[in-house]
Design a protein around this motif. Structure first.
Motif, PDB file in Angstrom:
ATOM      1  N   MET A  15     -39.597 -15.161 -73.561  1.00 48.06           N
ATOM      2  CA  MET A  15     -39.349 -13.588 -74.477  1.00 48.06           C
ATOM      3  C   MET A  15     -39.383 -14.552 -76.089  1.00 48.06           C
ATOM      4  O   MET A  15     -38.821 -15.226 -76.602  1.00 48.06           O
ATOM      5  N   MET A  16     -39.844 -13.942 -77.367  1.00 49.07           N
ATOM      6  CA  MET A  16     -40.289 -14.041 -77.930  1.00 49.07           C
ATOM      7  C   MET A  16     -38.921 -14.211 -78.678  1.00 49.07           C
ATOM      8  O   MET A  16     -37.677 -12.387 -78.225  1.00 49.07           O
ATOM      9  N   ASN A  17     -38.678 -14.016 -79.602  1.00 46.64           N
ATOM     10  CA  ASN A  17     -37.334 -14.212 -80.834  1.00 46.64           C
ATOM     11  C   ASN A  17     -37.543 -12.508 -81.272  1.00 46.64           C
ATOM     12  O   ASN A  17     -36.753 -12.541 -82.665  1.00 46.64           O
ATOM     13  N   ASP A  18     -38.526 -11.915 -80.921  1.00 48.18           N
ATOM     14  CA  ASP A  18     -38.115 -10.879 -82.245  1.00 48.18           C
ATOM     15  C   ASP A  18     -38.271  -9.429 -81.532  1.00 48.18           C
ATOM     16  O   ASP A  18     -39.387  -9.643 -79.836  1.00 48.18           O
ATOM     17  N   GLY A  19     -38.405  -8.959 -82.071  1.00 47.54           N
ATOM     18  CA  GLY A  19     -39.046  -7.289 -81.158  1.00 47.54           C
ATOM     19  C   GLY A  19     -37.458  -6.086 -80.425  1.00 47.54           C
ATOM     20  O   GLY A  19     -36.313  -6.922 -80.061  1.00 47.54           O
ATOM     21  N   LYS A  20     -37.985  -5.739 -80.042  1.00 43.39           N
ATOM     22  CA  LYS A  20     -36.921  -4.186 -79.739  1.00 43.39           C
ATOM     23  C   LYS A  20     -36.310  -5.154 -78.538  1.00 43.39           C
ATOM     24  O   LYS A  20     -34.636  -4.732 -78.210  1.00 43.39           O
ATOM     25  N   GLU A  21     -37.753  -5.258 -76.983  1.00 41.71           N
ATOM     26  CA  GLU A  21     -36.859  -5.877 -76.382  1.00 41.71           C
ATOM     27  C   GLU A  21     -35.603  -7.141 -76.095  1.00 41.71           C
ATOM     28  O   GLU A  21     -35.257  -7.456 -74.905  1.00 41.71           O
ATOM     29  N   TRP A  22     -36.357  -7.855 -76.921  1.00 44.18           N
ATOM     30  CA  TRP A  22     -35.226  -9.012 -77.400  1.00 44.18           C
ATOM     31  C   TRP A  22     -33.818  -9.179 -77.918  1.00 44.18           C
ATOM     32  O   TRP A  22     -33.081  -9.298 -77.873  1.00 44.18           O
ATOM     33  N   GLN A  23     -33.829  -8.059 -79.237  1.00 41.00           N
ATOM     34  CA  GLN A  23     -33.069  -7.500 -79.634  1.00 41.00           C
ATOM     35  C   GLN A  23     -31.756  -6.544 -78.487  1.00 41.00           C
ATOM     36  O   GLN A  23     -30.345  -6.744 -78.702  1.00 41.00           O
ATOM     37  N   ASP A  24     -32.134  -5.894 -77.507  1.00 40.80           N
ATOM     38  CA  ASP A  24     -31.667  -5.123 -76.671  1.00 40.80           C
ATOM     39  C   ASP A  24     -31.213  -6.153 -75.553  1.00 40.80           C
ATOM     40  O   ASP A  24     -29.949  -6.429 -74.976  1.00 40.80           O
ATOM     41  N   ALA A  25     -31.541  -7.745 -75.080  1.00 39.79           N
ATOM     42  CA  ALA A  25     -31.420  -8.612 -74.512  1.00 39.79           C
ATOM     43  C   ALA A  25     -30.377  -9.757 -74.755  1.00 39.79           C
ATOM     44  O   ALA A  25     -28.719 -10.265 -74.472  1.00 39.79           O
ATOM     45  N   LEU A  26     -30.017  -9.530 -76.502  1.00 34.76           N
ATOM     46  CA  LEU A  26     -29.340 -10.057 -77.641  1.00 34.76           C
ATOM     47  C   LEU A  26     -27.654 -10.271 -76.028  1.00 34.76           C
ATOM     48  O   LEU A  26     -27.374 -10.920 -76.001  1.00 34.76           O
ATOM     49  N   PRO A  27     -27.281  -8.976 -76.668  1.00 35.30           N
ATOM     50  CA  PRO A  27     -25.913  -8.588 -76.156  1.00 35.30           C
ATOM     51  C   PRO A  27     -25.452  -9.139 -74.469  1.00 35.30           C
ATOM     52  O   PRO A  27     -24.439  -9.912 -74.971  1.00 35.30           O
ATOM     53  N   GLU A  28     -26.378  -8.864 -74.068  1.00 33.92           N
ATOM     54  CA  GLU A  28     -26.035  -9.224 -72.355  1.00 33.92           C
ATOM     55  C   GLU A  28     -26.056 -11.048 -72.798  1.00 33.92           C
ATOM     56  O   GLU A  28     -25.111 -11.928 -71.864  1.00 33.92           O
ATOM     57  N   PHE A  29     -27.110 -11.667 -73.021  1.00 30.66           N
ATOM     58  CA  PHE A  29     -27.247 -13.014 -73.371  1.00 30.66           C
ATOM     59  C   PHE A  29     -26.124 -13.686 -74.222  1.00 30.66           C
ATOM     60  O   PHE A  29     -25.674 -14.303 -73.444  1.00 30.66           O
ATOM     61  N   LEU A  30     -25.608 -13.169 -75.331  1.00 33.55           N
ATOM     62  CA  LEU A  30     -23.908 -13.752 -75.736  1.00 33.55           C
ATOM     63  C   LEU A  30     -22.889 -13.387 -75.164  1.00 33.55           C
ATOM     64  O   LEU A  30     -22.458 -14.810 -75.428  1.00 33.55           O
ATOM     65  N   LEU A  31     -23.164 -12.163 -73.793  1.00 32.86           N
ATOM     66  CA  LEU A  31     -21.958 -12.657 -73.430  1.00 32.86           C
ATOM     67  C   LEU A  31     -21.789 -13.274 -72.148  1.00 32.86           C
ATOM     68  O   LEU A  31     -20.911 -14.333 -71.963  1.00 32.86           O
ATOM     69  N   GLU A  32     -23.285 -13.710 -71.704  1.00 30.51           N
ATOM     70  CA  GLU A  32     -23.052 -14.459 -70.889  1.00 30.51           C
ATOM     71  C   GLU A  32     -22.937 -16.232 -71.161  1.00 30.51           C
ATOM     72  O   GLU A  32     -22.179 -17.018 -70.462  1.00 30.51           O
ATOM     73  N   ALA A  33     -23.265 -16.218 -72.385  1.00 31.84           N
ATOM     74  CA  ALA A  33     -23.326 -17.576 -73.547  1.00 31.84           C
ATOM     75  C   ALA A  33     -21.909 -18.393 -73.069  1.00 31.84           C
ATOM     76  O   ALA A  33     -21.314 -19.225 -73.288  1.00 31.84           O
ATOM     77  N   GLU A  34     -20.842 -17.084 -73.918  1.00 39.12           N
ATOM     78  CA  GLU A  34     -19.715 -16.907 -73.223  1.00 39.12           C
ATOM     79  C   GLU A  34     -18.700 -17.446 -72.494  1.00 39.12           C
ATOM     80  O   GLU A  34     -17.731 -18.150 -72.429  1.00 39.12           O
ATOM     81  N   MET A  35     -19.182 -16.063 -71.625  1.00 42.81           N
ATOM     82  CA  MET A  35     -17.978 -16.741 -70.364  1.00 42.81           C
ATOM     83  C   MET A  35     -18.507 -18.153 -69.577  1.00 42.81           C
ATOM     84  O   MET A  35     -18.138 -19.500 -69.589  1.00 42.81           O
ATOM     85  N   LEU A  36     -19.962 -18.973 -70.159  1.00 48.92           N
ATOM     86  CA  LEU A  36     -20.197 -20.129 -69.663  1.00 48.92           C
ATOM     87  C   LEU A  36     -19.595 -21.201 -70.188  1.00 48.92           C
ATOM     88  O   LEU A  36     -18.699 -21.939 -69.638  1.00 48.92           O
ATOM     89  N   LEU A  37     -19.500 -20.865 -71.554  1.00 52.70           N
ATOM     90  CA  LEU A  37     -18.538 -21.691 -72.488  1.00 52.70           C
ATOM     91  C   LEU A  37     -17.531 -21.891 -72.301  1.00 52.70           C
ATOM     92  O   LEU A  37     -17.138 -22.908 -72.208  1.00 52.70           O
ATOM     93  N   ALA A  38     -16.590 -20.464 -72.175  1.00 48.74           N
ATOM     94  CA  ALA A  38     -15.181 -20.569 -71.766  1.00 48.74           C
ATOM     95  C   ALA A  38     -14.878 -21.053 -70.356  1.00 48.74           C
ATOM     96  O   ALA A  38     -13.890 -21.923 -70.356  1.00 48.74           O
ATOM     97  N   LYS A  39     -15.410 -21.165 -69.091  1.00 50.40           N
ATOM     98  CA  LYS A  39     -15.784 -22.015 -68.627  1.00 50.40           C
ATOM     99  C   LYS A  39     -16.141 -23.271 -68.419  1.00 50.40           C
ATOM    100  O   LYS A  39     -15.101 -23.398 -67.748  1.00 50.40           O
ATOM    101  N   SER A  40     -16.794 -24.133 -69.191  1.00 51.18           N
ATOM    102  CA  SER A  40     -17.348 -25.257 -69.757  1.00 51.18           C
ATOM    103  C   SER A  40     -15.621 -25.679 -70.444  1.00 51.18           C
ATOM    104  O   SER A  40     -15.099 -26.799 -70.292  1.00 51.18           O
ATOM    105  N   GLU A  41     -14.972 -25.000 -70.969  1.00 52.34           N
ATOM    106  CA  GLU A  41     -13.954 -25.581 -71.808  1.00 52.34           C
ATOM    107  C   GLU A  41     -12.979 -25.416 -70.621  1.00 52.34           C
ATOM    108  O   GLU A  41     -11.879 -25.905 -70.865  1.00 52.34           O
ATOM    109  N   GLU A  42     -12.728 -24.349 -70.146  1.00 53.96           N
ATOM    110  CA  GLU A  42     -12.023 -24.889 -68.809  1.00 53.96           C
ATOM    111  C   GLU A  42     -11.757 -26.260 -68.364  1.00 53.96           C
ATOM    112  O   GLU A  42     -10.622 -26.847 -67.919  1.00 53.96           O
ATOM    113  N   CYS A  43     -13.431 -26.305 -67.673  1.00 50.50           N
ATOM    114  CA  CYS A  43     -13.473 -27.097 -66.956  1.00 50.50           C
ATOM    115  C   CYS A  43     -13.087 -28.570 -67.543  1.00 50.50           C
ATOM    116  O   CYS A  43     -12.336 -29.296 -67.038  1.00 50.50           O
TER     117      CYS A  43
END
Length: 149
Positions: free
Chosen positions: A1-29
Protein backbone atom coordinates in the motif's frame (compact mmCIF):
# COMPACT_ATOMS: atom_id res chain seq x y z
CA UNK A 1 0.00 0.00 0.00
CA UNK A 2 1.39 3.37 -0.95
CA UNK A 3 1.56 6.22 1.53
CA UNK A 4 -0.76 8.43 -0.45
CA UNK A 5 -4.28 8.52 -1.69
CA UNK A 6 -7.66 8.15 -0.08
CA UNK A 7 -7.32 4.40 0.59
CA UNK A 8 -4.18 4.98 2.67
CA UNK A 9 -5.72 7.92 4.51
CA UNK A 10 -8.77 5.81 5.33
CA UNK A 11 -6.58 2.98 6.67
CA UNK A 12 -4.33 5.21 8.78
CA UNK A 13 -6.65 5.72 11.80
CA UNK A 14 -7.11 1.97 12.20
CA UNK A 15 -3.35 1.41 11.88
CA UNK A 16 -2.61 4.09 14.47
CA UNK A 17 -5.11 2.58 16.90
CA UNK A 18 -3.62 -0.90 16.46
CA UNK A 19 -0.08 0.45 16.71
CA UNK A 20 -0.89 2.30 19.93
CA UNK A 21 -2.41 -0.86 21.41
CA UNK A 22 0.64 -2.92 20.42
CA UNK A 23 2.99 -0.32 21.92
CA UNK A 24 0.90 -0.20 25.09
CA UNK A 25 1.12 -4.00 25.30
CA UNK A 26 4.90 -3.81 24.83
CA UNK A 27 5.13 -1.17 27.57
CA UNK A 28 3.04 -3.35 29.86
CA UNK A 29 5.36 -6.30 29.23
CA UNK A 30 8.38 -4.10 29.86
CA UNK A 31 6.90 -2.87 33.16
CA UNK A 32 6.28 -6.47 34.12
CA UNK A 33 9.94 -7.29 33.39
CA UNK A 34 11.00 -4.54 35.80
CA UNK A 35 9.17 -6.49 38.50
CA UNK A 36 9.87 -10.07 37.40
CA UNK A 37 13.06 -10.31 35.34
CA UNK A 38 12.77 -13.95 34.37
CA UNK A 39 9.26 -13.90 32.92
CA UNK A 40 9.43 -15.65 29.55
CA UNK A 41 5.78 -14.82 28.88
CA UNK A 42 6.45 -11.07 29.17
CA UNK A 43 9.47 -11.35 26.86
CA UNK A 44 7.50 -13.38 24.32
CA UNK A 45 4.62 -10.93 24.53
CA UNK A 46 6.94 -8.00 23.81
CA UNK A 47 8.58 -9.82 20.88
CA UNK A 48 5.17 -10.73 19.43
CA UNK A 49 3.83 -7.19 19.83
CA UNK A 50 6.88 -5.71 18.11
CA UNK A 51 6.64 -8.26 15.29
CA UNK A 52 2.96 -7.46 14.75
CA UNK A 53 3.72 -3.72 14.80
CA UNK A 54 6.44 -4.22 12.18
CA UNK A 55 4.04 -6.20 9.99
CA UNK A 56 1.30 -3.58 10.32
CA UNK A 57 3.76 -0.77 9.54
CA UNK A 58 5.06 -2.67 6.51
CA UNK A 59 1.50 -3.08 5.22
CA UNK A 60 1.09 0.70 5.48
CA UNK A 61 4.44 1.30 3.72
CA UNK A 62 5.84 2.89 6.88
CA UNK A 63 9.30 1.40 6.45
CA UNK A 64 11.00 3.47 9.16
CA UNK A 65 8.58 2.25 11.84
CA UNK A 66 8.50 -1.32 10.53
CA UNK A 67 12.27 -1.64 10.41
CA UNK A 68 12.79 -0.08 13.83
CA UNK A 69 10.20 -2.38 15.45
CA UNK A 70 11.77 -5.39 13.77
CA UNK A 71 15.29 -4.38 14.87
CA UNK A 72 14.23 -4.16 18.50
CA UNK A 73 12.50 -7.53 18.27
CA UNK A 74 15.58 -9.14 16.68
CA UNK A 75 17.83 -7.90 19.47
CA UNK A 76 15.49 -9.30 22.11
CA UNK A 77 15.15 -12.60 20.22
CA UNK A 78 18.89 -12.93 19.71
CA UNK A 79 19.78 -12.23 23.35
CA UNK A 80 22.23 -14.66 24.93
CA UNK A 81 20.04 -14.78 28.00
CA UNK A 82 16.76 -12.93 27.43
CA UNK A 83 15.42 -13.59 30.91
CA UNK A 84 18.30 -11.70 32.53
CA UNK A 85 17.51 -8.20 31.30
CA UNK A 86 19.04 -5.69 33.71
CA UNK A 87 17.89 -2.13 34.43
CA UNK A 88 20.05 -0.53 31.72
CA UNK A 89 18.71 -2.96 29.09
CA UNK A 90 15.12 -2.35 30.17
CA UNK A 91 15.74 1.39 30.12
CA UNK A 92 17.15 1.20 26.58
CA UNK A 93 14.12 -0.82 25.46
CA UNK A 94 11.84 1.77 27.07
CA UNK A 95 13.61 4.54 25.14
CA UNK A 96 13.00 2.61 21.90
CA UNK A 97 9.29 2.21 22.65
CA UNK A 98 9.06 5.91 23.51
CA UNK A 99 10.65 6.84 20.17
CA UNK A 100 8.25 4.54 18.33
CA UNK A 101 5.28 6.22 20.01
CA UNK A 102 6.65 9.64 19.12
CA UNK A 103 7.19 8.59 15.50
CA UNK A 104 3.59 7.38 15.21
CA UNK A 105 2.47 10.85 16.21
CA UNK A 106 4.64 12.43 13.50
CA UNK A 107 3.15 10.56 10.55
CA UNK A 108 1.71 13.10 8.14
CA UNK A 109 -1.95 12.08 7.90
CA UNK A 110 -2.26 13.38 4.33
CA UNK A 111 0.94 12.09 2.75
CA UNK A 112 1.93 9.23 5.07
CA UNK A 113 5.44 10.57 5.19
CA UNK A 114 7.55 10.39 8.29
CA UNK A 115 10.37 12.84 7.78
CA UNK A 116 13.02 12.23 10.35
CA UNK A 117 16.69 11.62 10.77
CA UNK A 118 17.22 7.93 11.50
CA UNK A 119 20.26 8.73 13.65
CA UNK A 120 18.27 8.51 16.87
CA UNK A 121 16.95 5.08 15.88
CA UNK A 122 20.47 3.90 15.07
CA UNK A 123 21.81 5.22 18.37
CA UNK A 124 19.06 3.52 20.36
CA UNK A 125 19.53 0.21 18.52
CA UNK A 126 23.27 0.38 19.21
CA UNK A 127 22.54 1.08 22.88
CA UNK A 128 20.19 -1.90 23.12
CA UNK A 129 22.76 -4.10 21.38
CA UNK A 130 25.39 -3.06 23.95
CA UNK A 131 23.03 -3.65 26.88
CA UNK A 132 21.71 -7.03 25.70
CA UNK A 133 24.55 -9.41 24.86
CA UNK A 134 23.76 -11.22 21.62
CA UNK A 135 24.20 -14.89 20.68
CA UNK A 136 25.78 -13.89 17.38
CA UNK A 137 26.63 -10.23 17.68
CA UNK A 138 27.57 -9.73 14.00
CA UNK A 139 24.36 -11.25 12.69
CA UNK A 140 22.16 -9.41 15.17
CA UNK A 141 23.92 -6.12 14.43
CA UNK A 142 23.47 -6.51 10.69
CA UNK A 143 19.80 -7.35 11.18
CA UNK A 144 19.13 -4.60 13.68
CA UNK A 145 21.03 -1.52 12.58
CA UNK A 146 19.45 0.34 9.67
CA UNK A 147 21.60 0.24 6.54
CA UNK A 148 24.24 -2.05 8.10
CA UNK A 149 25.49 -4.86 5.91
Amino acid sequence: MMNDGKEWQDALPEFLLEAEMLLAKSEECLSHLHLIRNDNDAIDCMKNSLTRLAEKADAMALEVIGNFSRHIQVLISNAQNPVQLHDAALSALHDCLTLLAWQLELIDIKTGKLSLDEAEQTTLIETVARQIPQKDIGSAYRQSVPHAS
